[in-house]
Structure formats: structure tokens, C-alpha cells
Enzyme design. Structure first.
Site, PDB file in Angstrom:
ATOM      1  N   ALA A  19      -8.239  72.613 -44.657  1.00 37.08           N
ATOM      2  CA  ALA A  19      -8.097  71.441 -43.795  1.00 37.08           C
ATOM      3  C   ALA A  19      -6.808  70.719 -44.171  1.00 37.08           C
ATOM      4  O   ALA A  19      -6.426  70.713 -45.327  1.00 37.08           O
ATOM      5  CB  ALA A  19      -9.295  70.510 -43.987  1.00 37.08           C
ATOM      6  N   THR A  20      -6.164  70.156 -43.186  1.00 38.69           N
ATOM      7  CA  THR A  20      -4.863  69.536 -43.463  1.00 38.69           C
ATOM      8  C   THR A  20      -4.664  68.191 -42.792  1.00 38.69           C
ATOM      9  O   THR A  20      -5.361  67.858 -41.850  1.00 38.69           O
ATOM     10  CB  THR A  20      -3.723  70.455 -42.959  1.00 38.69           C
ATOM     11  OG1 THR A  20      -4.106  70.953 -41.703  1.00 38.69           O
ATOM     12  CG2 THR A  20      -3.452  71.557 -43.922  1.00 38.69           C
ATOM     13  N   THR A  21      -3.683  67.517 -43.213  1.00 36.88           N
ATOM     14  CA  THR A  21      -3.147  66.259 -42.688  1.00 36.88           C
ATOM     15  C   THR A  21      -4.163  65.158 -42.357  1.00 36.88           C
ATOM     16  O   THR A  21      -4.848  65.181 -41.333  1.00 36.88           O
ATOM     17  CB  THR A  21      -2.248  66.450 -41.451  1.00 36.88           C
ATOM     18  OG1 THR A  21      -1.384  67.555 -41.696  1.00 36.88           O
ATOM     19  CG2 THR A  21      -1.387  65.223 -41.233  1.00 36.88           C
TER      20      THR A  21
END
Lengths: 273, 236
Positions: free
Chosen positions: A50-52
Site C-alpha cells: 500500500a502506498t501514499t
């Protein structure tokens, strides 16, 4: 003899759900399983990431937003993942890193806060919550060293001080209070640039929302692991605000409007970068 | 070596039961009432911080009379049981029935095996989507478990309070009426024709399990403790 009984009782008395699990059901902890084989030389484990996450303070509270993409190498593993969660009534948590462990850690953290509240009859202080989260991330350090790191971002309303506060972490559980704004994840460098230009002190909640959406848009523009607003599937970022009335999930209608405004402005500008 | 006197099991159990009953009868009463809005839990309790009523899980509450340290340790054990279960399975897999049977087993084990039985009586309440799905369990010091409908009364003057509440109970009661009814039962009737003095809000502990907490407060946690101002407002 009596003193040792008293000591024993005091040592066993814990308001922490994590400590209780560590003592009685260690197999239920997300970070208790040790990976066999050491994985040295082998290909890195392919699991969703998962990112940002972006978070910022505004006049009266804090806001946290996350995009909806999870990736596995160069594959999009999910377009629907949620990376921002309410931790309790007055705090929210965003996660970047190994999705499976991060989601379990979030669940554990939610139960930890509720458990404390039920046992003690009072809420943990915001500092206390931030420290507990740090301890959990430190507990995950052996997994992080094998490439399964989780990096959270924590935001909440400090009811005793009457302000919204923001905490970032490193993989060793180090806790750092952030002022103004912060971002984590692979797209964070781009989101951060946008935040530096767009954020102002004492933003209104509505302005903070559009700043968050715009910075996530910038992150999605340049980072392949971050997903932008999806007008086809009607998928918008997950955004929570926390103020003195508690945490609130921003409804999809508001997010759709904010996202469309950003897309429209960029379409009109028609610029390459 | 001193030889122990023989005591028959019947006598031993009877002595223990008498001992526990005596301890419980000293305490003040607690009333748990199922009503149209949910479940109301009312206790006479002058302490604002040492609770007799507590939250266990989303839809489950706990009420007790007897020795504080004993029922408090049972309450904490219940919270741990519920949180572990909800964390390892799912939140909806935590039920009052499961919790009550764990309590029954531990109370039963303490009653037969330990030196001294617990001097407590417990109620476990779970609010359902409608009144037919409410669960009220009453647990006594020896591990007996009873599935009650409509209301549970425990503590010192349980019989007297119970008959007063029985007379006024209806399924259609709202929270305010249920709390009023509980108070009517808890307030001892005065001698002669003097009206009973109502307890001030400060001497009361009131909590509710709200049947519609999701829609009214946006929270899956149905338990809500009322402070003095809430109680005054509710009864106004």
C-alpha cells in the site's frame, strides 16, 4: 510472602491488549510469526503493498487521505484497498508498506485502544496512543528487516490541549511529531512537493480536502504504485477528518466533487507536467 | 500431622452457598431492564468511578453486585475474552451466550475448588436488533446460569425490587420510563404514607445499550454510560 503476591498481581495487571496476547495467545499477533528460511538469496516475497498517505493539520483539526491502489511488483493487486482507518473516536491511522501486516496491525491497534478504554473506563491520551503504536511498529522490526515493513502515519485530536496533532514513524518504532503536514509511501515525495506549495496555516476543512486530493493526484501522476481518482469506477481517495467532535469519514459525494474539480482544472490547464 | 475433620460434601457446599449469599445480600441492588429502546442498566452506587456496570463489547454489557474486587476481575476477564474472540474471529462472533457460559464455568470452578466462593452475582446483557433478540443472563456465585426475559434484579433486596418492577414492566417502555421504573423499584418504600425520597442522580449509576446506536450515533458500540446531567435530562 504477601508482598510477592501483591507484586505478582500488579505485574499481571495490564490494560494493554497486545501485552495480553503476548502472554496468553502469542500466535495471534501479526508480528509473532518468524519467517523460516531467512529468504536470503531468494527472490523478495511478492505481497501487496500500500502506498501514499497524506496528512495535514487545518484550522480546528487534522485530515488524512489515502489513495486506493495496492501493488504487487508491477501488477495492480487492488483498486479498492483502504489505507486510512479510524483508530478510535478521536484518532485515525494511515498505513503504507506491506498491506497484509499493516491491516492486521491496524486491527490490533484499534482493539488495543478500545480495550484500554473498556478496562480503565477512560480514553488513552493522544501521546499514549502514539507511543503504543510506536511499540507495535517496533515489534514488527524483525519482519521489517526481512522486507515486510509497515510505516504508519497517525493523526488525532488532543482533547486536553484542544489541537489536532500528527505523528510519523520509522520502522524501528521511532515516533516523530510532525507540524503542518506529512506524507508516507512511495508516492510521498511527489505528494510532499504539492503539499509544500498548497498548504497554508489555518486552512478550512473544505480547502484542506482539496489540497489533500490535489497532492494525491500529483503522487499518482508520477508514482506508478499510487492510484489516481478513478472516474470510471467512481473510486475516490479515502479521507478522514478529526476535530473536537471526533473522527469523520468524508462522504463520497464530497470526494467526487473535489476530485472532479482537480481533474477539470488540470484538463483546462492542459500542461504536460 | 493434624487430622482433618470429615465434612460431608452437602454440608460443605451449603456452607459455601450461605457464605456467598450473605456477602451478596449486604450490597445494594442492580436492575437490568430490556425495553423498546434497548436495555437499561441501573444501579444504586454512590461512587462515580467504581462502577458496577460496564461495557464488555459492541452489544454486550455487564452488571454485578457483591465484592468489588471479585466482580471487577470477572469484568476484566470478560473484556479480554471478548476482545480476543472478536480479534481472532470477527466482531459479530462475540455473543452474550458465549461470555455467559465462560463466566458460569469460572464461577462454578471457583465455587467447588477454591477456599472461598466468589461473593458476586452477575448479569450479562446483549441488545439485539429487536426486543425478541435481546439476551439477559443472570449468573450466581455457584455458576448457575439463568436465561431471563424482560428484566433481571440482583443484590440485597432483590425480591422486593423485583416485585415492584414486575408490576410496572411493559415491552413498550422507552429508556426514560425504564429508568424511572428501576428507580421506583430501587427506592425503598417509606413507612406510612410518606412518599419515597427519590435518589439524587449522583447516587445512581445508569448505562444503556442503545438498540439503534448505528443510526443514532454512528457507532457499533451500543453501550453508553450516562453522567449526572444525562440522567437529570432523561428523567426530566
Amino acid at each position: 510472602m504477601q508482598e510477592s503476591t501483591a507484586n505478582q498481581v500488579a505485574a499481571n495487571a495490564t490494560s494493554s491488549f497486545t501485552e495480553h496476547l503476548q502472554r496468553d495467545r502469542p500466535e495471534l499477533l501479526p508480528f509473532s510469526r518468524s519467517l523460516q528460511g531467512g529468504a536470503s538469496g531468494a527472490a523478495p516475497l511478492q505481497v501487496p503493498h500500500a502506498t501514499t498517505i497524506v496528512a495535514m493539520s487545518y484550522g480546528g483539526g487534522v485530515l488524512m487521505a489515502g489513495d486506493r491502489r495496492a501493488t504487487m511488483g508491477n501488477i495492480i493487486a487492488s483498486r479498492h484497498i483502504e489505507k486510512v482507518f479510524p483508530a478510535d473516536h478521536f484518532s485515525v491511522l494511515g498505513i503504507a508498506g506491506t498491506a497484509g501486516i499493516a491491516i492486521d496491525l491496524t486491527r490490533l491497534f484499534q482493539v488495543e485502544l478500545e480495550h484500554y478504554e473498556k478496562i480503565e473506563g477512560t480514553q488513552l491520551s493522544l501521546e499514549g496512543k502514539a507511543n503504543r503504536l510506536g511499540a507495535m511498529i517496533r515489534g514488527n522490526l524483525p519482519m521489517a528487516l526481512q522486507g515486510l515493513a509497515v510505516v504508519p502515519l497517525f493523526a488525532g485530536f488532543d482533547t486536553s490541549a484542544g489541537v489536532g496533532r500528527l505523528f510519523s514513524y520509522d520502522v524501528t518504532g521511532g515516533r516523530y511529531e510532525e507540524h503542518e503536514h506529512h506524507t508516507v509511501g512511495s508516492g510521498s515525495v511527489f505528494a510532499r512537493g504539492a503539499l509544500k506549495k498548497l498548504w497554508r496555516p489555518n486552512l478550512s476543512a473544505a480547502d484542506a480536502l482539496s489540497v489533500a486530493v490535489e497532492s494525491l493526484y500529483d503522487a499518482a501522476d508520477d508514482d506508478s504504485a499510487t492510484g489516481g481518482p478513478d472516474t470510471v469506477r467512481q473510486l475516490w481517495p479515502v479521507v478522514y477528518t478529526v476535530d473536537r467532535t471526533g473522527a469523520r469519514r468524508v462522504p463520497d459525494a464530497e470526494l467526487a466533487a473535489a476530485s472532479r474539480a482537480v481533474i477539470e482544472a488540470r484538463t483546462i490547464a492542459g500542461r504536460e507536467a | 500431622m493434624t487430622q482433618q475433620f470429615y465434612v460431608s460434601p452437602e454440608q460443605l457446599m451449603k456452607d459455601r452457598a450461605d457464605f456467598a449469599r450473605k456477602g451478596i445480600a449486604r450490597g445494594r441492588s442492580v436492575v437490568v431492564i430490556s425495553c423498546a429502546d434497548g436495555i437499561a442498566l441501573v444501579a444504586e452506587n454512590p461512587s462515580p468511578s467504581l462502577h458496577k456496570i460496564g461495557e464488555i463489547y459492541d452489544k454486550i454489557a455487564f452488571a454485578a453486585v457483591g465484592k468489588y474486587n471479585e466482580f471487577e476481575s470477572l469484568r476484566q476477564a470478560g473484556v479480554r475474552y471478548a476482545d480476543v474472540r472478536g480479534y481472532s474471529y470477527d466482531r459479530e462472533d462475540v455473543t452474550a451466550r458465549g461470555l455467559a457460559s465462560v463466566y458460569a464455568q469460572s464461577l462454578g470452578a471457583v465455587f467447588t475448588a477454591e477456599q472461598k466462593p466468589f461473593e458476586v452475582e452477575l448479569a450479562v446483557a446483549e441488545v439485539g436488533p429487536d426486543q425478541a433478540e435481546d439476551h439477559l443472563y443472570r449468573l450466581t456465585f455457584d455458576g448457575s446460569i439463568a436465561d431471563e426475559h424482560s428484566f433481571v434484579v440482583m443484590g440485597g433486596q432483590a425480591d422486593k425490587v423485583s416485585s415492584a418492577i414486575e408490576a410496572g414492566w411493559q415491552a413498550s417502555l422507552g429508556f426514560a420510563d425504564a429508568v424511572r421504573l428501576a428507580l421506583k423499584g430501587l427506592t425503598p418504600a417509606q413507612e406510612g404514607d410518606q412518599p419515597a425520597a427519590p435518589s439524587p442522580p449522583g447516587a445512581l449509576e445508569v448505562a444503556v445499550l442503545d438498540r439503534r446506536s448505528e443510526s443514532s450515533r454512528g457507532s457499533r458500540r451500543a453501550f453508553r454510560r450516562l453522567n449526572d446531567a444525562d440522567i437529570t435530562a432523561l428523567l426530566a
